[in-house]
Design a protein around this motif. Structure first.
Motif, PDB file in Angstrom:
ATOM      1  N   PHE A  31      27.740 -27.369  -2.401  1.00 13.53           N
ATOM      2  CA  PHE A  31      28.472 -27.585  -3.635  1.00 13.53           C
ATOM      3  C   PHE A  31      29.276 -26.344  -4.020  1.00 13.53           C
ATOM      4  CE2 PHE A  31      26.874 -31.608  -4.463  1.00 13.53           C
ATOM      5  CZ  PHE A  31      25.489 -31.663  -4.460  1.00 13.53           C
ATOM      6  N   VAL A  32      30.403 -26.578  -4.640  1.00 15.62           N
ATOM      7  CA  VAL A  32      31.214 -25.493  -5.173  1.00 15.62           C
ATOM      8  C   VAL A  32      30.715 -25.159  -6.577  1.00 15.62           C
ATOM      9  CG1 VAL A  32      33.525 -24.789  -5.900  1.00 15.62           C
ATOM     10  CG2 VAL A  32      33.223 -26.150  -3.825  1.00 15.62           C
ATOM     11  N   PHE A  41      30.718 -32.676 -11.451  1.00 14.14           N
ATOM     12  CA  PHE A  41      30.612 -34.014 -10.876  1.00 14.14           C
ATOM     13  C   PHE A  41      31.499 -34.918 -11.724  1.00 14.14           C
ATOM     14  CE2 PHE A  41      26.830 -31.710  -9.861  1.00 14.14           C
ATOM     15  CZ  PHE A  41      26.506 -32.075  -8.573  1.00 14.14           C
ATOM     16  N   PHE A  42      32.445 -35.582 -11.102  1.00 17.09           N
ATOM     17  CA  PHE A  42      33.468 -36.337 -11.823  1.00 17.09           C
ATOM     18  C   PHE A  42      33.214 -37.836 -11.713  1.00 17.09           C
ATOM     19  CE2 PHE A  42      35.234 -32.270 -10.726  1.00 17.09           C
ATOM     20  CZ  PHE A  42      36.064 -31.921 -11.780  1.00 17.09           C
ATOM     21  N   ILE A  75      38.015 -26.836   0.812  1.00 15.00           N
ATOM     22  CA  ILE A  75      37.147 -27.646  -0.033  1.00 15.00           C
ATOM     23  C   ILE A  75      37.549 -29.115   0.032  1.00 15.00           C
ATOM     24  CG2 ILE A  75      36.438 -28.070  -2.431  1.00 15.00           C
ATOM     25  CD1 ILE A  75      36.719 -25.071  -2.892  1.00 15.00           C
ATOM     26  N   GLN A  76      36.569 -29.979   0.012  1.00 15.74           N
ATOM     27  CA  GLN A  76      36.820 -31.411   0.054  1.00 15.74           C
ATOM     28  C   GLN A  76      36.106 -32.108  -1.095  1.00 15.74           C
ATOM     29  OE1 GLN A  76      35.286 -32.431   3.886  1.00 15.74           O
ATOM     30  NE2 GLN A  76      33.159 -32.113   3.300  1.00 15.74           N
ATOM     31  N   THR A 130      32.164 -34.829  -6.293  1.00 14.44           N
ATOM     32  CA  THR A 130      32.021 -33.395  -6.477  1.00 14.44           C
ATOM     33  C   THR A 130      32.791 -32.668  -5.379  1.00 14.44           C
ATOM     34  OG1 THR A 130      30.400 -31.620  -6.864  1.00 14.44           O
ATOM     35  CG2 THR A 130      29.908 -33.195  -5.104  1.00 14.44           C
ATOM     36  N   LEU A 131      32.825 -31.349  -5.457  1.00 17.84           N
ATOM     37  CA  LEU A 131      33.574 -30.535  -4.506  1.00 17.84           C
ATOM     38  C   LEU A 131      32.604 -29.796  -3.590  1.00 17.84           C
ATOM     39  CD1 LEU A 131      36.130 -28.999  -7.047  1.00 17.84           C
ATOM     40  CD2 LEU A 131      36.383 -31.080  -5.684  1.00 17.84           C
ATOM     41  N   THR A 132      32.856 -29.853  -2.298  1.00 17.77           N
ATOM     42  CA  THR A 132      31.985 -29.189  -1.322  1.00 17.77           C
ATOM     43  C   THR A 132      32.824 -28.488  -0.262  1.00 17.77           C
ATOM     44  OG1 THR A 132      31.841 -31.089   0.186  1.00 17.77           O
ATOM     45  CG2 THR A 132      30.234 -30.999  -1.612  1.00 17.77           C
ATOM     46  N   ASN A 133      32.172 -27.557   0.449  1.00 16.98           N
ATOM     47  CA  ASN A 133      32.816 -26.943   1.605  1.00 16.98           C
ATOM     48  C   ASN A 133      32.430 -27.717   2.862  1.00 16.98           C
ATOM     49  OD1 ASN A 133      30.205 -26.204   2.198  1.00 16.98           O
ATOM     50  ND2 ASN A 133      30.582 -24.012   2.262  1.00 16.98           N
TER      51      ASN A 133
END
Length: 254
Positions: free
Chosen positions: A57-58, A74-75, A100-101, A49-52
């Protein structure tokens, strides 16, 4: 892979394209608190997933007529998460997107988040699990070939080697036990069948690969008392296996 529980960072997208994902698990409203067996079965599979930098979570939001739709993606594939970050988010808001990471959590933690989110009557956030398009296409092709024509596959495909005659699944040894392997990639299931055919060529004609839906498997794990469900083992994709190996520290030689 530590569970993240905050999702206050919102990135609004102007375009009409959102996650090409499946929302099925969010509709499993009848699920109780995560059961031990479900969590155990899902624990070994990473999703991305993408987070800062704060670990939030983004949330991807856009307006659909008068309603705002919000999703957290969520991939199954880390590469898909990276492509979404590069091709979508950085084009919409490059300054924010550069902070974003991509963060891994386990599929079990995703499941816990969904269950908790479903308990909130006022929640307007959809937790979307995004399958790998290639494997969805493979699943559709297999269903069409087997006489179950379907132009869509509304789920996360799993590929399971099985015997045709008695409708039982192939098992593999794990210590003193035997496990039923469920794969996220057809290629992995094919490799197991090929090895089985070499070991027992006389039984080769009695084998096939079945396509199942991850959500239906989770429902079965949640509700079935069949002891054989304890043998189900979800094999991560080859990409995910390589990722897991990359983050596991080298064990000292004894």
């Amino acid at each position: 892979m530590k569970l993240l529980v905050r999702w206050s960072l919102t990135l609004g997208l102007a375009g009409s394209v959102m996650f090409a994902g499946i929302l099925g698990i969010n509709n499993l409203q009848a699920l109780a608190l995560p059961q031990e067996q479900v969590v155990k079965t899902l624990q070994e599979v990473p999703v991305f997933t993408l987070t800062n930098p704060k670990g939030e979570f983004v949330v991807i939001s856009k307006k659909n007529q008068s309603k705002t739709i919000s999703q957290i993606g969520f991939f199954i594939s880390k590469k898909d998460a990276q492509l979404f970050l590069e091709n979508r988010l950085k084009k919409e808001n490059p300054q924010l997107a550069n902070t974003i990471q991509i963060t891994p959590i386990s599929l079990a933690d995703y499941y816990k988040l969904v269950v908790e989110n479903n308990k909130k009557k006022d929640s307007d956030v959809i937790l979307t699990l995004v399958p790998t398009k290639q494997q969805v296409d493979v699943a559709i092709t297999m269903l069409n070939t087997s006489g179950s024509p379907d132009k869509k596959f509304n789920g996360i495909p799993l590929f399971v080697p099985k015997f045709k005659k008695d409708n039982s699944y192939l098992t593999i040894p794990q210590g003193k036990n035997r496990l039923i392997p469920f794969y996220f990639e057809k290629e992995q299931a094919v490799a197991l069948l090929e090895a089985f055919k070499k070991a027992k060529p006389q039984e080769a004609a009695n084998t096939e690969i079945q396509v199942l839906d991850l959500y239906r498997v989770i429902e079965t794990l949640s509700s079935s008392n069949d002891p054989s469900t304890n043998k189900i083992f979800l094999f991560p994709s080859r990409e995910s296996i390589e990722f897991i190996r990359s983050i596991v520290p080298n064990q000292p030689k004894k």
